[in-house]
Structures are given as structure tokens and as C-alpha cells.
Design an enzyme around this catalytic site. Sequence first.
Site, PDB file in Angstrom:
ATOM      1  N   LYS A  86       1.211  -1.306  -0.051  1.00 32.40           N
ATOM      2  CA  LYS A  86      -0.064   0.156   0.115  1.00 32.40           C
ATOM      3  C   LYS A  86       0.600   1.249   0.234  1.00 32.40           C
ATOM      4  O   LYS A  86       1.983   0.872   1.154  1.00 32.40           O
ATOM      5  CB  LYS A  86      -0.844   0.149   1.132  1.00 32.40           C
ATOM      6  CG  LYS A  86      -2.215   1.147   1.375  1.00 32.40           C
ATOM      7  CD  LYS A  86      -2.909   1.678   2.405  1.00 32.40           C
ATOM      8  CE  LYS A  86      -3.770   2.223   3.183  1.00 32.40           C
ATOM      9  NZ  LYS A  86      -4.969   2.096   3.997  1.00 32.40           N
ATOM     10  N   SER A 161      -9.539   1.952   3.526  1.00 30.32           N
ATOM     11  CA  SER A 161      -9.162   2.776   2.189  1.00 30.32           C
ATOM     12  C   SER A 161      -7.615   1.790   1.419  1.00 30.32           C
ATOM     13  O   SER A 161      -7.196   2.182   0.536  1.00 30.32           O
ATOM     14  CB  SER A 161      -7.952   3.541   3.081  1.00 30.32           C
ATOM     15  OG  SER A 161      -7.323   2.720   4.258  1.00 30.32           O
ATOM     16  N   SER A 185      -9.797  -0.448   7.374  1.00 26.70           N
ATOM     17  CA  SER A 185      -8.939  -0.557   6.090  1.00 26.70           C
ATOM     18  C   SER A 185      -8.722  -1.380   5.999  1.00 26.70           C
ATOM     19  O   SER A 185      -8.397  -1.560   4.227  1.00 26.70           O
ATOM     20  CB  SER A 185      -8.180   1.031   5.922  1.00 26.70           C
ATOM     21  OG  SER A 185      -8.338   2.313   5.445  1.00 26.70           O
TER      22      SER A 185
HETATM   23  N1  GLN Z   1     -12.861   4.099   6.734  1.00 32.27           N
HETATM   24  C1  GLN Z   1     -12.420   4.137   7.747  1.00 32.27           C
HETATM   25  C2  GLN Z   1     -11.845   5.967   7.695  1.00 32.27           C
HETATM   26  O1  GLN Z   1     -12.451   6.741   6.560  1.00 32.27           O
HETATM   27  C3  GLN Z   1     -11.424   4.294   8.250  1.00 32.27           C
HETATM   28  C4  GLN Z   1      -9.829   4.266   7.732  1.00 32.27           C
HETATM   29  C5  GLN Z   1      -8.537   3.089   7.577  1.00 32.27           C
HETATM   30  O2  GLN Z   1      -8.788   2.149   8.990  1.00 32.27           O
HETATM   31  N2  GLN Z   1      -7.814   3.755   7.302  1.00 32.27           N
HETATM   32  O3  GLN Z   1     -11.240   6.809   8.795  1.00 32.27           O
END
Ligand code: GLN
Length: 497
Positions: A86, A161, A185
Site C-alpha cells: 500500500k 482505504s 481499512s
Molecule cells: N474508513 C475509515 C476512515 O475513513 C477507516 C480508515 C482506515 O482504517 N484507515 O477513517
Amino acid sequence: MTDVAGDDALGDRQGYELAAALRGGETSASEILEATLRRIEEVDGSVRAYLRVTADEGRAQAAAVDERLRAGGELPAVAGIPIAVKDVFCTKGIRTTAGSRILEPYVPPYDCTPWARLSAAGAVMTGKTNCDEFAMGSSNENSAFGPVHNPWCLDAVPGGSSGGSAAAVACGEAVWALGSDTGGSVRQPAALCGVVGLKPTYGRISRYGLIAFASSLDHVGTFARSVRDTATLLSAIAGHDPMDATSLPDPPRDYTEGLDAGVGGLRVGVVEDWLSMEGTEPGVRDAFQAGLDALERLGANVVPVKLPHADYALSAYYLIAPAEASSNLARYDGVRYGLRVEGDGVVEMNTRTRGAGFGDEVKRRIILGTYALSAGYYDAYYGQAQKVRTLVIRDFRQAFADADVIAAPTSPTTAFRIGERADDPLAMYLSDVFTIPADLAGIPAISIPCGVDGEGLPVGFQLMGKLLDEPTVLRSAHALEQELAFAQRPALVSSRG
Ligand code: GLN
């Protein structure tokens, strides 16, 4: 089914199978990499999982592994296996953007610890994967470089994400991948793409070199196509790192040990309120129920548990995470990293740089977080959210007196269409209702595919464990995976149903 593999199926094999094939002389690391690069070539025009394919670096790493094989040396388990990273992980000499314009030109001078360990063990990097900007999002649509498409349905999001990592593993563009999980994420995109996603205990894997979003919640996690591969990858990157002050002191261990011990007598807690939660799709509920039935067939006992404060976890998260982000992202000022937009004086330069460099969601969170931390509001928002976090941690402690693991759907819905929630941040935030509690508590949690909904889109089954109890989480996920024998693969079609 249109098999994405064609007749070039090396990239579809499990990491442990490839490792055996390498040692048996059936194939070479270079051959495995070339097959994976061909797959990327074939499908990434429509999936767009990668921001950068690192073919040259990968070829050099694969050649080095083949050299070690020829010399007859012992190889670490991850040697020669193609892995996608990532784009929030710093990789020396390889551009790392966190999905943001503000870091678009940034080339890190050092490696993050997880990749440093993998690279020393002979892992082969395929490239850097697309993600929501600074890992803020649930659909990958917040990337400054365009969305990723779900390989099961190209009109749908892969989740976020870490959507690029999940999509890449789902369609054989990598055998496994690294992601980060602050609120879900890793697990949520794993669920939406039909792969296995693990977020271990907070501090289990070093965060050194992971671009910070919300430091008390950021976890490094893994993607793979089986629990066994997940355990192998975890074993290669976990363990104490003096470069991360929150790294656990534990030495490395082999997490594949005990995987086959089964779940006879295991107490599987289920939060009944979660199943009736508004917004949970019937297809998700049915596939989840089928997973619970499978665990019972294997001799586990399903028991009810309560997490009364989990209802407030989402609200607490959306104060704590932006608060920490507003502080972490203060470093992008046009001076030290990445983008700089000149202005008349330093403040104007800072303002222009940040105005041009950050996307809307990142700005929204910086504003929200700064507000929550400001004098006069601190106690009412940030302080209150921290108290809720403590209550969630206590709820889990109590629930784990009656249960060895807690099961829940990973996401209330399957993959939704690109654009569907883009203008509705609240609907988007709800994607993580079932994943956020484990981040607040820092406990290990995994998502494995447990079936498909009426449209043929994958559903994720989540298992959460006690702090430090990855072995029980992995063992129960492995048992369930064997019993469900989920074997469907993404078809790379544009629409379904
Ligand atoms: N979807 C969550 C957010 O927008 C989690 C994101 C993540 O785990 N990096 O913060």
C-alpha cells in the site's frame, strides 16, 4: 466463469504452494514474478489497483532469490513471493504518495520496518497500491489518483482505504499485500474483494515508516488468499522494533503453528444487536449466519455477548481519528516533504501548499480534528471520545470472559457502486461500524470470505480475539475457511445481477 487466470495461473496459487514449488525446483522466483507482471498487464487497465508497478526492483529481488536457491541456501518462507505494498508505506528510493497530491513527488530515503523485514527475507515487490488519501476513506474514492475498481464488479468500489491492495490480491496481481487499518481499512476491503484481511493486536507489527493517520489507532495489516498465507506473512513482519515506541516487546514467532487445532469447544460470541442493525443487508446476514452454522458444525459453541458501548464507537472514532490526524498532518507544510506552492511569505506558502495538496476529505478531517482539540471544546469532544474508548475496551474485556472469539459481519453491506456514497460522508462512515470497535480496543481481528450475496458479491466474516491472542483468531478463521471452502474468484465483469 471467465477465469482471470487464463492459462497463466502461477499468480493464483497460494504463497505456501509457491514456496514449495520453488524449493522443489518446479519454478523460479523470476518465473513467478513474470507471471504476476503479465497478470497486472492484463487486468490493471480495468482494476487500477496499482499506482506504480516496480517491475525493475522486483526483477532484481527475484533474481537474488533464484541465486540463493541455486547456491542451495535455506530460504525464508516469504522468499520469492510477489507482494504488493500500500502506498502509505515508505519504501526507499520508490515514490510513496499516500494517495495524496501533497506527497506526489516524495521519494523516501528509508524503508518502513515491515518492508525492510520482508525485503531482507527475499520477498519480491510488485508495486505500490492505490489507497484513499492518507488512508481516510472506505471506498478508495478519496485517492487523488482516481478510484480502484472491484474485480468482482468493475462498477463497484473495492472498499478502502487499502482498496488497491485488496483488489490486487483478489485477482492475482500479487499473492499477498500489505495494508493499514485505522478503522477497518484492511478488513473492510478484504470483505468487499473476497480475500483474507488481518489486523493484529496494536503494536504487534511496527508502524515505523507507515505514514501516520491516527497514531493510536493505526495498525499494519495483511492481505492474502488464505489464513495459512496470512499467518506466514504475519510471522515475517511481526516482532519488536526499537524504532516504534508502541511496538510490543515480544520476539518473532511462527503463527502457522497450531493452525490446524480446530475449534471444538471454542466459545464464539455474537452481539445480537449488531445483526438487527439498520443498514445490514439481508445477503450479509445470511452469509454470516451460514458461517456461524459452519462453526457450530465444527464443534464451537455460539454464545450471546454484549458490547453496550460499541454503539458509540463510530462517533468516538470520528473525533479521535481526525484529532490525531490534524496533528500528524501538520508536518506537510511545503518545507520538509513533497509539494510546495510558492507564496508571498511563509504563511502564504504554507496555506497555498496545503490548499492545493490536500483533498476534500483530508481537509474536512483536519478542520474537524482541530476543532475537537481546541481550547473550550477539548473536554466536550476529544476528552469525551477518549472516555467512550475506555468503555469500549472494558466491554470487550467483559465479553471475552464469556467468549474466546467474537464473530460479526465485517461490513454491513457488500461492495457498493462507485459514486453511490461519494457525496454522503455519513453513509460512508457507516461502512466501518463493525470494524472500528476492534481498532479502538487494539484487539486482533480478521475477515475471511464466507459467501456471496444475491448479486454474487463477496461477504466477509469477522473474528475478533483477545489482546495478543492472534493464535486463536487464526486457528478459528482457518477452521472456518476449510469448512466453508469458499472457492469463487472474481470475474472482472462490469455489472452484475
Ligand atoms: N474508513 C475509515 C476512515 O475513513 C477507516 C480508515 C482506515 O482504517 N484507515 O477513517
